[in-house]
Design a protein around this motif. Structure first.
Motif, short mmCIF file in Angstrom:
data_model
loop_
_atom_site.label_atom_id
_atom_site.label_comp_id
_atom_site.label_asym_id
_atom_site.label_seq_id
_atom_site.Cartn_x
_atom_site.Cartn_y
_atom_site.Cartn_z
N ASN A 1 11.87 50.05 -28.95
CA ASN A 1 13.29 49.94 -28.55
C ASN A 1 13.89 48.62 -29.23
N ASP A 2 13.38 47.42 -29.06
CA ASP A 2 13.88 46.14 -29.56
C ASP A 2 13.98 46.12 -30.94
N ASN B 1 16.82 43.94 -32.32
CA ASN B 1 17.08 42.75 -31.08
C ASN B 1 15.69 42.37 -30.66
N SER B 2 14.72 42.09 -31.64
CA SER B 2 13.41 41.77 -31.18
C SER B 2 13.13 40.37 -30.97
N GLY B 3 14.16 39.40 -31.76
CA GLY B 3 13.99 38.01 -31.54
C GLY B 3 12.88 37.25 -32.59
N LEU B 4 12.68 38.18 -33.48
CA LEU B 4 11.33 37.66 -34.55
C LEU B 4 12.56 37.00 -35.61
N GLN C 1 7.72 41.49 -41.73
CA GLN C 1 8.32 41.18 -40.48
C GLN C 1 7.35 40.97 -39.24
N LEU C 2 6.08 41.66 -39.80
CA LEU C 2 5.02 41.52 -38.83
C LEU C 2 4.46 40.23 -38.55
N ILE C 3 4.62 39.39 -39.49
CA ILE C 3 3.96 38.16 -39.43
C ILE C 3 4.82 36.98 -39.28
N LYS C 4 6.07 37.45 -38.92
CA LYS C 4 7.01 36.48 -38.36
C LYS C 4 7.04 35.90 -36.86
N PRO C 5 7.19 34.73 -36.62
CA PRO C 5 7.01 34.43 -35.25
C PRO C 5 8.38 34.80 -34.30
N ALA C 6 8.13 34.80 -33.16
CA ALA C 6 9.29 34.77 -32.24
C ALA C 6 10.26 33.68 -32.24
N GLN C 7 11.51 33.82 -32.28
CA GLN C 7 12.38 32.69 -32.16
C GLN C 7 13.10 32.64 -30.74
N TYR C 8 13.27 34.07 -30.39
CA TYR C 8 14.03 34.16 -28.95
C TYR C 8 13.32 35.37 -28.21
N LYS C 9 13.58 35.57 -27.02
CA LYS C 9 13.09 36.37 -26.20
C LYS C 9 13.69 37.87 -26.70
N THR D 1 17.87 39.44 -26.76
CA THR D 1 18.90 38.34 -26.42
C THR D 1 19.42 37.79 -27.58
N HIS D 2 18.72 38.26 -28.94
CA HIS D 2 19.66 37.86 -30.09
C HIS D 2 19.80 38.92 -31.18
#
Length: 448
Positions: free
Chosen positions: A232-233, A238-241, A267-275, A278-279
């Motif tokens: 859903n995110d 809206n995953s925060g990635l 995209q899979l290898i990208k880190p999370a920036q936000y929860k 939320t963004h």
């Protein structure tokens, strides 16, 4: 004097070496775009090289590219001043793939099994010509002018509309094409492909095979903060990635489309920036990650290929549609679906009827409401892989409008309150065409 010339010559050579070195990555992407665009336009829609150079590829810097087309082996090579040749190959059933030197062109490959809608019904539920229908509440003179507004006057290149189709109560009430295009022309939808990709999740959810509210099934994320990201995110961007979507620079987007072998991993290898939730951050990488999740729902690659067509595309008679694949065999779910304007309109009609196609329910009625519900922090502009008017982007248009959008002005507008689907296929991003005025004009042709 000779010494001065030698110094000047050395400085010039060093300068050229520096310019080549610093701009080589840009050339890689520039030539990649050029080769892919030329091959797709030529082999999928039978456009001439001259037409593609003067329309699809008449973009700053892209115009520097020079081409070689091999008709027998079905490939295109593009380079700039002979530097950084990039090759794009056409394969029946898979479209055009931009390849690198490691790609084995002789290796056998699987193709989707296609079925053609065969019945005696007129458009949209069949492929026969639509029946002429005249509605008493439509001012056809106003409608004609509203549609004409979308097209350039002779000699202009401002709006760059290629086609407009207006459907009211399942009937075509207006249809117009630019010079060189017609009802059989296949046109790239760019990011309208994202809306196609998202629809498969609605179909699988209706079939009880998937729950979009559960965490994304990605093993690489199980031991870090990304484990809580749901499908859903991802559908709501809206995953925060972390992701950089710039289309006119070296970015995550352009490196994915023109350098990656497997676009599902960008995209899979990208880190999370936000929860999560939320963004909001628009990401083509997310759409291709979702295409990878779809692939993993099937035991075999053949089943994955077939599903995209049997569950949606061929199911509703979008027989002209072709979704292209990457080097790893993934559908490029962010960007690379081609179809005629009429077939793009069928996709809009499927959503206008809340997933029901001529009596068969492809996804639950609630799914159409789901994709048209605003994403948190998007200011009412985005839903689940569809763009919205909930925030009033188009002030003179009903707020229930939602649409599949492509980056060069490709649009499938769905307006449930007016029983309307409007398709505009273009070749210019930004405000080349005042879309609010365009839509207002069409809506204004209906008598109150």
């Amino acid at each position: 004097m000779k010494k001065s010339f030698k110094i000047l010559g050395l400085a010039t050579v060093l300068c050229l070496v520096y310019l080549v070195y610093t701009n080589y990555p840009k050339l890689d992407i520039l030539c990649g775009f050029s080769a892919k665009s030329m091959a797709s336009g030529h082999f999928i829609d039978n456009r001439s090289q001259e037409m593609i150079e003067k329309s699809d590829n008449d973009i700053p810097l892209i115009t520097l590219a020079k081409y070689a087309i091999n008709e027998n082996k079905k490939y295109t090579i593009a380079s700039v001043y002979g530097l950084n040749e990039r090759k794009a190959i056409y394969r029946v059933g898979l479209g055009v793939t931009l390849i690198n030197d490691d790609f084995d062109v002789s290796k056998p490959y699987q193709v989707p099994k296609r079925t053609k809608l065969v019945n005696n019904l007129p458009f949209p539920y069949g492929n026969n010509e639509p029946k002429d229908t005249v509605f008493a509440n439509v001012d056809y003179s106003k409608l004609k002018n509203a549609v004409a507004f979308a097209f350039d006057k002779k000699g202009e290149l401002n709006k760059r509309t290629r086609s407009v189709l207006v459907i009211y109560k399942d009937k075509i009430i207006a249809e117009k094409y630019d010079t060189g295009f017609n009802k059989n022309s296949k046109i790239l939808g760019w990011s309208m492909t994202k809306s196609i990709t998202a629809t498969y999740f609605g179909i699988l959810q209706k079939q009880g095979k998937l729950d979009v509210n559960k965490p994304a099934p990605i093993a690489d994320w199980k031991n870090d903060d990304r484990k809580n990201i749901t499908i859903n995110d991802l559908l709501h961007m809206n995953s925060g990635l972390e992701w950089d979507e710039k289309d006119d620079a070296i970015s995550d987007l352009t490196k994915m489309l023109y350098l990656s072998e497997d676009i599902t991993r960008s995209q899979l290898i990208k880190p999370a920036q936000y929860k999560p939730n939320t963004h909001w951050n628009y990401s083509s990488g997310t759409s291709n990650l979702l295409a990878g999740i779809l692939r993993n729902q099937f035991k075999t690659h053949q089943e994955y290929l077939d599903f995209w067509y049997s569950a949606l595309i061929d199911k509703i008679g979008m027989n002209s549609m072709l979704v292209e694949t990457d080097m790893a065999g993934n559908f490029v779910g962010s960007s690379y679906a081609w179809a005629t304007t009429r077939d793009w309109a069928k996709f809009g009609l499927l959503y206008l009827h809340n997933g029901n196609w001529n009596g068969e329910q492809l996804f639950d009625e609630s799914w159409a409401k789901y994709v048209a519900t605003p994403t948190n922090t998007s200011n009412g502009e985005y839903g689940a892989h569809f763009w919205l008017n909930a925030g009033g982007k188009y002030p003179d248009v009903p707020r229930d409008l939602y649409s599949a959008n492509g980056f060069q002005g490709q649009k499938v507008f769905i307006i449930p309150s007016l029983d309307l689907v409007i398709v505009r296929m273009g070749l210019k991003k930004g405000e080349g065409l005042d879309l609010n005025a365009f839509l207002k004009g069409i809506i204004g042709s209906f008598k109150k």
